[in-house]
Design an enzyme around this catalytic site. Structure first.
Site, PDB file in Angstrom:
ATOM      1  N   SER A 135     -67.529  74.012  57.965  1.00 15.00           N
ATOM      2  CA  SER A 135     -68.554  75.060  57.912  1.00 15.00           C
ATOM      3  C   SER A 135     -69.676  74.720  58.882  1.00 15.00           C
ATOM      4  O   SER A 135     -69.903  73.547  59.207  1.00 15.00           O
ATOM      5  CB  SER A 135     -69.139  75.131  56.499  1.00 15.00           C
ATOM      6  OG  SER A 135     -70.316  75.910  56.491  1.00 15.00           O
ATOM      7  N   TYR A 147     -72.867  70.980  49.894  1.00 15.29           N
ATOM      8  CA  TYR A 147     -71.728  71.713  50.468  1.00 15.29           C
ATOM      9  C   TYR A 147     -71.477  71.251  51.908  1.00 15.29           C
ATOM     10  O   TYR A 147     -70.348  70.914  52.281  1.00 15.29           O
ATOM     11  CB  TYR A 147     -71.999  73.223  50.401  1.00 15.29           C
ATOM     12  CG  TYR A 147     -70.982  74.069  51.140  1.00 15.29           C
ATOM     13  CD1 TYR A 147     -69.671  74.197  50.669  1.00 15.29           C
ATOM     14  CD2 TYR A 147     -71.338  74.747  52.309  1.00 15.29           C
ATOM     15  CE1 TYR A 147     -68.742  74.977  51.355  1.00 15.29           C
ATOM     16  CE2 TYR A 147     -70.418  75.533  52.989  1.00 15.29           C
ATOM     17  CZ  TYR A 147     -69.125  75.643  52.517  1.00 15.29           C
ATOM     18  OH  TYR A 147     -68.215  76.412  53.199  1.00 15.29           O
TER      19      TYR A 147
HETATM   20  N1  LIG Z   1     -67.240  82.929  54.117  1.00 18.72           N
HETATM   21  C1  LIG Z   1     -68.028  82.126  54.811  1.00 18.72           C
HETATM   22  O1  LIG Z   1     -69.129  82.514  55.232  1.00 18.72           O
HETATM   23  C2  LIG Z   1     -67.580  80.699  55.127  1.00 18.72           C
HETATM   24  C3  LIG Z   1     -68.325  80.001  56.084  1.00 18.72           C
HETATM   25  C4  LIG Z   1     -67.954  78.694  56.420  1.00 18.72           C
HETATM   26  C5  LIG Z   1     -66.850  78.120  55.822  1.00 18.72           C
HETATM   27  N2  LIG Z   1     -66.140  78.816  54.887  1.00 18.72           N
HETATM   28  C6  LIG Z   1     -64.975  78.135  54.288  1.00 18.72           C
HETATM   29  O2  LIG Z   1     -63.823  78.905  54.547  1.00 18.72           O
HETATM   30  C7  LIG Z   1     -62.851  78.678  53.518  1.00 18.72           C
HETATM   31  C8  LIG Z   1     -62.358  80.015  52.987  1.00 18.72           C
HETATM   32  O3  LIG Z   1     -63.445  80.660  52.345  1.00 18.72           O
HETATM   33  P1  LIG Z   1     -63.593  82.237  52.198  1.00 18.72           P
HETATM   34  O4  LIG Z   1     -64.872  82.611  52.803  1.00 18.72           O
HETATM   35  O5  LIG Z   1     -62.365  82.930  52.607  1.00 18.72           O
HETATM   36  O6  LIG Z   1     -63.834  82.358  50.626  1.00 18.72           O
HETATM   37  P2  LIG Z   1     -62.865  82.728  49.424  1.00 18.72           P
HETATM   38  O7  LIG Z   1     -62.395  84.149  49.580  1.00 18.72           O
HETATM   39  O8  LIG Z   1     -63.608  82.371  48.179  1.00 18.72           O
HETATM   40  O9  LIG Z   1     -61.627  81.759  49.612  1.00 18.72           O
HETATM   41  C9  LIG Z   1     -61.518  80.482  49.041  1.00 18.72           C
HETATM   42  C10 LIG Z   1     -60.083  80.313  48.561  1.00 18.72           C
HETATM   43  O10 LIG Z   1     -59.868  78.967  48.134  1.00 18.72           O
HETATM   44  C11 LIG Z   1     -59.115  78.984  46.927  1.00 18.72           C
HETATM   45  N3  LIG Z   1     -59.449  77.771  46.188  1.00 18.72           N
HETATM   46  C12 LIG Z   1     -60.696  77.343  45.859  1.00 18.72           C
HETATM   47  N4  LIG Z   1     -60.622  76.208  45.145  1.00 18.72           N
HETATM   48  C13 LIG Z   1     -59.305  75.906  45.037  1.00 18.72           C
HETATM   49  C14 LIG Z   1     -58.582  74.858  44.395  1.00 18.72           C
HETATM   50  N5  LIG Z   1     -59.216  73.915  43.691  1.00 18.72           N
HETATM   51  N6  LIG Z   1     -57.242  74.832  44.495  1.00 18.72           N
HETATM   52  C15 LIG Z   1     -56.585  75.801  45.187  1.00 18.72           C
HETATM   53  N7  LIG Z   1     -57.209  76.835  45.806  1.00 18.72           N
HETATM   54  C16 LIG Z   1     -58.553  76.879  45.714  1.00 18.72           C
HETATM   55  C17 LIG Z   1     -59.559  80.267  46.206  1.00 18.72           C
HETATM   56  O11 LIG Z   1     -58.561  80.781  45.326  1.00 18.72           O
HETATM   57  P3  LIG Z   1     -58.595  80.464  43.744  1.00 18.72           P
HETATM   58  O12 LIG Z   1     -60.001  80.704  43.274  1.00 18.72           O
HETATM   59  O13 LIG Z   1     -57.616  81.435  43.166  1.00 18.72           O
HETATM   60  O14 LIG Z   1     -58.168  79.052  43.607  1.00 18.72           O
HETATM   61  C18 LIG Z   1     -59.755  81.227  47.369  1.00 18.72           C
HETATM   62  O15 LIG Z   1     -58.555  81.934  47.663  1.00 18.72           O
HETATM   63  C19 LIG Z   1     -63.542  77.793  52.472  1.00 18.72           C
HETATM   64  O16 LIG Z   1     -63.158  76.464  52.669  1.00 18.72           O
HETATM   65  C20 LIG Z   1     -65.014  77.979  52.770  1.00 18.72           C
HETATM   66  O17 LIG Z   1     -65.761  76.874  52.352  1.00 18.72           O
HETATM   67  C21 LIG Z   1     -66.472  80.094  54.531  1.00 18.72           C
END
Ligand SMILES: NC(=O)c1ccc[n+]([C@@H]2O[C@H](COP(=O)([O-])OP(=O)(O)OC[C@H]3O[C@@H](n4cnc5c(N)ncnc54)[C@H](OP(=O)(O)O)[C@@H]3O)[C@@H](O)[C@H]2O)c1
Length: 243
Positions: A135, A147
């Protein structure tokens, strides 16, 4: 030949967009996440011939090993591993204690990636790809610190993994997105003001979308990116510079 692509957190947001990008190539994707219903919905969208749902909590070593056994039995190898599962405990329901915040973010963002990677390590094909989702918070802070600190821990892990696997033509890269809209990441906690502030920090003047991250992941997994490894790639519309 179609590739076997494992995407953790592949049922929603960035992970689902990444999975879609590979399915468009005719690859087989394996979606891992905790909620079976969410994964099945994603499989229905991607096509059951191209996607497989494997429910697992990746903070649990036994469950990660279960993913490995299933992938080994069904496919026998992994060509691309996208460690995308994660989240910020500070954005969840309730008010976590300091300990819950720091250990929770470590478990959610570091353990999920490390346990899955180590479980699948012996299945990685020569010339394969490992990607880890970090991130912008890992490179400039922002929020509680926990985080970004957890995401930053992935960077040296990626460097060491790249050193271990490089001789087999396997590359290991980190993708560090800025604010990406249309995911479950912020839950209900994104306000109009905060959103405008984050867009204002970009040099492109727009929100990031999951496809912005997916297209980089897809390219890093391509033959053209074979000499790019142990790098942190930022996708943030210039927001790291914009404040
Ligand atoms: N959106 C942003 O602005 C942003 C910015 C920088 C980085 N990121 C990173 O990008 C990645 C994807 O995030 P996103 O924005 O697409 O959010 P998201 O829609 O909440 O996706 C996160 C995914 O991870 C899964 N997950 C979480 N904990 C888990 C566990 N213990 N075991 C297995 N699966 C797990 C969740 O599914 P379940 O809940 O069903 O397990 C969900 O499908 C993350 O690593 C996040 O930190 C996001």
């Amino acid at each position: 030949m179609s590739r076997i692509v494992v995407v953790s957190g592949g049922g929603t947001g960035i992970g689902l967009a990444v999975a879609e990008a590979f399915v468009r190539d005719g690859d087989q994707v394996v979606l891992v996440g905790r909620r079976a219903d969410v994964l099945e919905e994603a499989v229905a969208r991607l096509g059951s011939g191209s996607a497989l749902a494997v429910p697992a909590d990746l903070t649990d070593e036994t469950e990660a090993a279960g993913v490995r056994d299933l992938v080994a039995e069904r496919f026998g190898r992994v060509d691309v591993l996208v460690n995308n599962a994660g989240g910020n405990v500070a954005l969840g329901a309730g008010e976590p204690s300091l300990t819950e915040l720091w250990t929770g973010n470590f478990r959610s963002n570091v353990l999920t990636a490390v346990l899955l990677t180590e479980a699948l390590r012996d299945l990685l094909a020569d010339g394969g790809r490992v990607l880890l989702l970090s991130s912008i918070a890992a490179v400039r802070g922002g929020g509680s610190g926990s985080y970004g600190a957890a995401k930053a821990a992935l960077h040296p892990y990626a460097y060491d993994l790249a050193a271990d696997l490089g001789a087999r033509g396997i590359t290991v890269n980190v993708i560090a997105p800025g604010f990406i809209d249309d995911t479950e990441f912020f839950g209900g906690r994104m306000t109009r003001e905060r959103r405008a502030f984050l867009v204002g920090q970009t040099l492109t003047g727009r929100v990031g979308v999951p496809e912005d991250v997916a297209s980089l992941a897809h390219w890093l997994a391509s033959p053209g990116a074979a000499h790019i490894t142990a790098q942190i790639h930022q996708v943030n519309g210039g927001a790291e510079r914009g404040r």
